[in-house]
Design a protein around this motif. Structure first.
Motif, PDB file in Angstrom:
ATOM      1  N   ASP A  93       0.827  -1.213   0.000  1.00 59.24           N
ATOM      2  CA  ASP A  93       0.000   0.000   0.000  1.00 59.24           C
ATOM      3  C   ASP A  93       0.858   1.258   0.000  1.00 59.24           C
ATOM      4  O   ASP A  93       0.478   2.268  -0.604  1.00 59.24           O
ATOM      5  N   LEU A  94       1.998   1.206   0.680  1.00 63.37           N
ATOM      6  CA  LEU A  94       2.918   2.349   0.644  1.00 63.37           C
ATOM      7  C   LEU A  94       3.389   2.612  -0.784  1.00 63.37           C
ATOM      8  O   LEU A  94       3.392   3.763  -1.251  1.00 63.37           O
ATOM      9  N   ALA A  95       3.787   1.541  -1.493  1.00 63.11           N
ATOM     10  CA  ALA A  95       4.261   1.704  -2.871  1.00 63.11           C
ATOM     11  C   ALA A  95       3.148   2.241  -3.766  1.00 63.11           C
ATOM     12  O   ALA A  95       3.385   3.142  -4.596  1.00 63.11           O
ATOM     13  N   ARG A  96       1.931   1.716  -3.611  1.00 62.21           N
ATOM     14  CA  ARG A  96       0.814   2.181  -4.433  1.00 62.21           C
ATOM     15  C   ARG A  96       0.487   3.654  -4.157  1.00 62.21           C
ATOM     16  O   ARG A  96       0.246   4.427  -5.090  1.00 62.21           O
ATOM     17  N   PHE A  97       0.518   4.032  -2.876  1.00 62.01           N
ATOM     18  CA  PHE A  97       0.171   5.405  -2.517  1.00 62.01           C
ATOM     19  C   PHE A  97       1.193   6.384  -3.078  1.00 62.01           C
ATOM     20  O   PHE A  97       0.825   7.398  -3.685  1.00 62.01           O
ATOM     21  N   PHE A  98       2.479   6.094  -2.903  1.00 58.66           N
ATOM     22  CA  PHE A  98       3.505   7.033  -3.375  1.00 58.66           C
ATOM     23  C   PHE A  98       3.542   7.093  -4.893  1.00 58.66           C
ATOM     24  O   PHE A  98       3.814   8.147  -5.467  1.00 58.66           O
ATOM     25  N   ALA A  99       3.273   5.970  -5.551  1.00 58.88           N
ATOM     26  CA  ALA A  99       3.238   5.995  -7.017  1.00 58.88           C
ATOM     27  C   ALA A  99       2.106   6.895  -7.513  1.00 58.88           C
ATOM     28  O   ALA A  99       2.279   7.667  -8.472  1.00 58.88           O
ATOM     29  N   ALA A 100       0.935   6.814  -6.868  1.00 62.15           N
ATOM     30  CA  ALA A 100      -0.194   7.659  -7.273  1.00 62.15           C
ATOM     31  C   ALA A 100       0.035   9.121  -6.899  1.00 62.15           C
ATOM     32  O   ALA A 100      -0.269  10.028  -7.679  1.00 62.15           O
ATOM     33  N   LEU A 101       0.582   9.362  -5.696  1.00 61.62           N
ATOM     34  CA  LEU A 101       0.791  10.735  -5.229  1.00 61.62           C
ATOM     35  C   LEU A 101       1.798  11.476  -6.096  1.00 61.62           C
ATOM     36  O   LEU A 101       1.616  12.660  -6.410  1.00 61.62           O
ATOM     37  N   THR A 102       2.848  10.797  -6.502  1.00 63.99           N
ATOM     38  CA  THR A 102       3.911  11.450  -7.277  1.00 63.99           C
ATOM     39  C   THR A 102       3.729  11.284  -8.780  1.00 63.99           C
ATOM     40  O   THR A 102       4.653  11.568  -9.541  1.00 63.99           O
ATOM     41  N   SER A 103       2.534  10.820  -9.206  1.00 65.71           N
ATOM     42  CA  SER A 103       2.307  10.678 -10.643  1.00 65.71           C
ATOM     43  C   SER A 103       2.178  12.029 -11.341  1.00 65.71           C
ATOM     44  O   SER A 103       2.284  12.110 -12.558  1.00 65.71           O
ATOM     45  N   ARG A 104       1.940  13.080 -10.570  1.00 67.12           N
ATOM     46  CA  ARG A 104       1.905  14.458 -11.087  1.00 67.12           C
ATOM     47  C   ARG A 104       2.897  15.298 -10.285  1.00 67.12           C
ATOM     48  O   ARG A 104       3.081  15.068  -9.080  1.00 67.12           O
ATOM     49  N   PRO A 105       3.536  16.279 -10.892  1.00 64.79           N
ATOM     50  CA  PRO A 105       4.539  17.081 -10.163  1.00 64.79           C
ATOM     51  C   PRO A 105       3.903  18.084  -9.209  1.00 64.79           C
ATOM     52  O   PRO A 105       2.730  18.474  -9.364  1.00 64.79           O
ATOM     53  N   GLY A 106       4.684  18.498  -8.215  1.00 64.78           N
ATOM     54  CA  GLY A 106       4.305  19.595  -7.345  1.00 64.78           C
ATOM     55  C   GLY A 106       3.355  19.264  -6.221  1.00 64.78           C
ATOM     56  O   GLY A 106       2.837  20.177  -5.568  1.00 64.78           O
ATOM     57  N   ARG A 107       3.135  18.003  -5.931  1.00 61.27           N
ATOM     58  CA  ARG A 107       2.195  17.645  -4.863  1.00 61.27           C
ATOM     59  C   ARG A 107       2.896  17.568  -3.514  1.00 61.27           C
ATOM     60  O   ARG A 107       4.121  17.413  -3.438  1.00 61.27           O
ATOM     61  N   VAL A 108       2.085  17.631  -2.439  1.00 58.82           N
ATOM     62  CA  VAL A 108       2.631  17.564  -1.084  1.00 58.82           C
ATOM     63  C   VAL A 108       1.805  16.565  -0.271  1.00 58.82           C
ATOM     64  O   VAL A 108       0.677  16.227  -0.630  1.00 58.82           O
ATOM     65  N   TYR A 109       2.410  16.127   0.817  1.00 53.60           N
ATOM     66  CA  TYR A 109       1.708  15.288   1.778  1.00 53.60           C
ATOM     67  C   TYR A 109       1.760  16.003   3.117  1.00 53.60           C
ATOM     68  O   TYR A 109       2.837  16.417   3.577  1.00 53.60           O
ATOM     69  N   VAL A 110       0.606  16.167   3.771  1.00 50.23           N
ATOM     70  CA  VAL A 110       0.507  16.955   4.996  1.00 50.23           C
ATOM     71  C   VAL A 110      -0.102  16.098   6.097  1.00 50.23           C
ATOM     72  O   VAL A 110      -1.124  15.434   5.887  1.00 50.23           O
ATOM     73  N   ASP A 111       0.550  16.109   7.267  1.00 45.37           N
ATOM     74  CA  ASP A 111      -0.032  15.486   8.457  1.00 45.37           C
ATOM     75  C   ASP A 111       0.222  16.396   9.645  1.00 45.37           C
ATOM     76  O   ASP A 111       0.607  17.571   9.462  1.00 45.37           O
ATOM     77  N   GLN A 112       0.027  15.910  10.844  1.00 47.43           N
ATOM     78  CA  GLN A 112       0.141  16.769  12.029  1.00 47.43           C
ATOM     79  C   GLN A 112       1.561  17.260  12.259  1.00 47.43           C
ATOM     80  O   GLN A 112       1.764  18.230  12.991  1.00 47.43           O
ATOM     81  N   ARG A 113       2.544  16.595  11.642  1.00 45.84           N
ATOM     82  CA  ARG A 113       3.932  17.025  11.823  1.00 45.84           C
ATOM     83  C   ARG A 113       4.367  18.074  10.824  1.00 45.84           C
ATOM     84  O   ARG A 113       5.452  18.639  10.944  1.00 45.84           O
ATOM     85  N   GLY A 114       3.533  18.340   9.804  1.00 44.99           N
ATOM     86  CA  GLY A 114       3.881  19.374   8.849  1.00 44.99           C
ATOM     87  C   GLY A 114       3.761  18.902   7.412  1.00 44.99           C
ATOM     88  O   GLY A 114       3.139  17.875   7.116  1.00 44.99           O
ATOM     89  N   VAL A 115       4.377  19.680   6.509  1.00 45.62           N
ATOM     90  CA  VAL A 115       4.331  19.408   5.073  1.00 45.62           C
ATOM     91  C   VAL A 115       5.557  18.604   4.668  1.00 45.62           C
ATOM     92  O   VAL A 115       6.683  18.929   5.055  1.00 45.62           O
ATOM     93  N   ARG A 116       5.331  17.543   3.886  1.00 42.95           N
ATOM     94  CA  ARG A 116       6.423  16.691   3.415  1.00 42.95           C
ATOM     95  C   ARG A 116       6.509  16.719   1.898  1.00 42.95           C
ATOM     96  O   ARG A 116       5.492  16.834   1.221  1.00 42.95           O
ATOM     97  N   ASP A 117       7.725  16.585   1.402  1.00 44.28           N
ATOM     98  CA  ASP A 117       7.958  16.505  -0.037  1.00 44.28           C
ATOM     99  C   ASP A 117       8.046  15.028  -0.432  1.00 44.28           C
ATOM    100  O   ASP A 117       9.047  14.364  -0.154  1.00 44.28           O
ATOM    101  N   PRO A 118       7.024  14.467  -1.079  1.00 41.96           N
ATOM    102  CA  PRO A 118       7.045  13.037  -1.398  1.00 41.96           C
ATOM    103  C   PRO A 118       8.026  12.672  -2.505  1.00 41.96           C
ATOM    104  O   PRO A 118       8.274  11.488  -2.744  1.00 41.96           O
ATOM    105  N   TYR A 119       8.595  13.687  -3.194  1.00 41.68           N
ATOM    106  CA  TYR A 119       9.518  13.412  -4.293  1.00 41.68           C
ATOM    107  C   TYR A 119      10.962  13.300  -3.812  1.00 41.68           C
ATOM    108  O   TYR A 119      11.820  12.790  -4.531  1.00 41.68           O
ATOM    109  N   SER A 120      11.229  13.774  -2.598  1.00 40.78           N
ATOM    110  CA  SER A 120      12.609  13.775  -2.094  1.00 40.78           C
ATOM    111  C   SER A 120      12.940  12.445  -1.430  1.00 40.78           C
ATOM    112  O   SER A 120      12.048  11.700  -1.008  1.00 40.78           O
TER     113      SER A 120
END
Length: 426
Positions: A93-120
């Motif tokens: 599920d981790l692999a599927r989620f990151f593949a879908a999230l990063t399928s387009r440029p410029g997206r972010v992932y946000v949780d209670q700890r802050g904003v994360r760059d999923p491409y880095s």
């Protein structure tokens, strides 16, 4: 931005309050970091730890991320969630989620700890660390629950769940009518009566199970052969023995028959009997798995495509059909988007075996003669199939198209040097 919420259980209030609370927290988190939620995805009462569990909200989220927008056309620039383990607890599920999230440029992932760059690289490493923590937590929790159930079982505490047939609601006191029926059924079975005949007699007398269903041969067998009928306690599908003495643990409830009578009725069922294919708390004394009843069981794989574009490849399991032409069907247990008529699929397997096999894998003419004359049994036929294919991928049918298409069943051939010898396959 997409907001996702998931709870593992909702069996008390059954009102979805858990996902509602998570969605409110997601709104607050998004506002704190200057984001706006345009789509909501939820899975209420869905575990993410076990394979094969359908999560429609998660699958829809991945599909929309891959397309770049939700159903109304709103662009999705990222995902907000209260914690990583709400999204994934398994590497797949981790692999599927990151593949879908990063399928387009410029997206972010946000949780209670802050904003994360999923491409880095750091963003991916942090996700992997969260996955490891979730896996560890799942294992610890599973072991804790297992130990709790074992400790209760050793004390002879009755099983939780629905009331067992033969006992009152306290699970200790015998039910006067049901316990008498169970004892008579055990005596009749030891005396040679067929289980189906016992089940018919119960149905004719208006007997129902503890959930109101009509008894059939399998449920009657489960009642007769459950260790609880003689006072023995089972745990996780096996008889529970005292560590100090090796003797069976006795439950706190009143037994229906003696241990000797229980062993005698269990002995009336042959090894591998389908009637003894039971759930936890009722061990199969034979220690053997029930053999497949259908030719294609274990060989067919789902050819449907998931919402994120990945192939399903789940196993197709035989289930009872609704027509005379298809008394059984093979259906995908993972996505439920692919099914095929059982007799037609088995016919396709025979066609593949004798008409489509490449030269290096063709079976001898003697095998064909035994198969078509009816001399070959089911086990021999399945060995023949396993000798030349690893599995068959079944493409989903077209709705409204009633014509049978053999090409729906596509074989994956074995390498010639890995096929069994002619002598080994009969």
């Amino acid at each position: 931005m997409a907001s996702y919420a998931r709870t593992s259980e909702d069996f008390r209030q059954r009102d979805g309050h858990g996902v509602r609370h998570q969605l409110r927290i997601n709104e607050r988190i998004a506002h704190e970091y200057g984001c706006r939620v345009v789509a909501v995805y939820t899975d209420n009462g869905c575990t993410a730890s076990k394979p094969g569990v359908a999560r429609p909200g998660f699958d829809r989220l991945l599909g929309d991320l891959t397309r770049g927008h939700e159903a109304d056309g709103q662009a999705l620039d990222g995902v907000v969630c209260v914690a990583d383990d709400r999204l994934y607890r398994r590497p797949e599920d981790l692999a599927r989620f990151f593949a879908a999230l990063t399928s387009r440029p410029g997206r972010v992932y946000v949780d209670q700890r802050g904003v994360r760059d999923p491409y880095s690289q750091e963003g991916l490493l942090e996700a992997v660390r969260s996955l490891e923590a979730a896996v560890t937590e799942t294992r610890v929790r599973s072991q804790r629950v297992s130990n709790w159930h074992w400790a209760r079982a050793v004390e002879g505490v009755p099983h939780s769940g629905p009331r067992p047939f033969g006992w009152l609601g306290d699970r200790i006191t015998l039910h006067p009518e049901e316990s008498t029926l169970a004892e008579q059924a055990i005596n009749d079975r030891i005396g040679g009566k067929a289980v189906r005949a016992i089940a018919r007699e119960w149905c004719d007398a208006g007997v129902t199970g503890t959930r109101g269903s009509r008894p059939n041969a399998q449920t009657v067998t489960q009642i007769m052969t459950a260790p609880r009928v003689c006072g023995y306690r089972a745990n996780r599908g096996a008889l529970l023995l005292m560590p100090e003495t090796g003797q069976p643990v006795l439950g706190q409830w009143e037994p229906i028959v003696t241990p000797d009578r229980w062993k005698a009725v269990c002995a009336t069922f042959s090894p591998g009997s389908l009637y003894l294919h039971r759930g936890s708390g009722t061990p199969r004394l034979t220690g053997q798995r029930a053999s497949p009843r259908h030719l294609g069981s274990g060989f067919l794989r789902c050819g449907a495509t998931r919402s994120d574009g990945t192939p399903c490849r789940g196993a197709l399991c035989a289930q009872k059909g609704r027509s005379r032409k298809s008394p059984y069907v093979y259906t995908c247990g993972s996505c439920a988007h692919c099914s095929i008529s059982g007799p037609l699929a088995d016919e396709a397997l025979e066609r593949i075996l004798f008409s489509e096999a490449p030269p290096g894998l063709r079976l001898p003419e003697s095998v064909r003669r035994r198969w078509q004359s009816g001399e070959a049994g089911l086990d021999e036929k399945r060995r023949n199939i396993a000798s030349i294919i690893t599995c068959c991928v079944v493409r989903p049918g077209v709705k409204g198209n009633h014509a049978w298409d053999y090409s729906r069943v596509e074989p994956l051939w074995r390498l010639p040097d890995h096929s069994p010898s002619t002598a080994a396959i009969g």
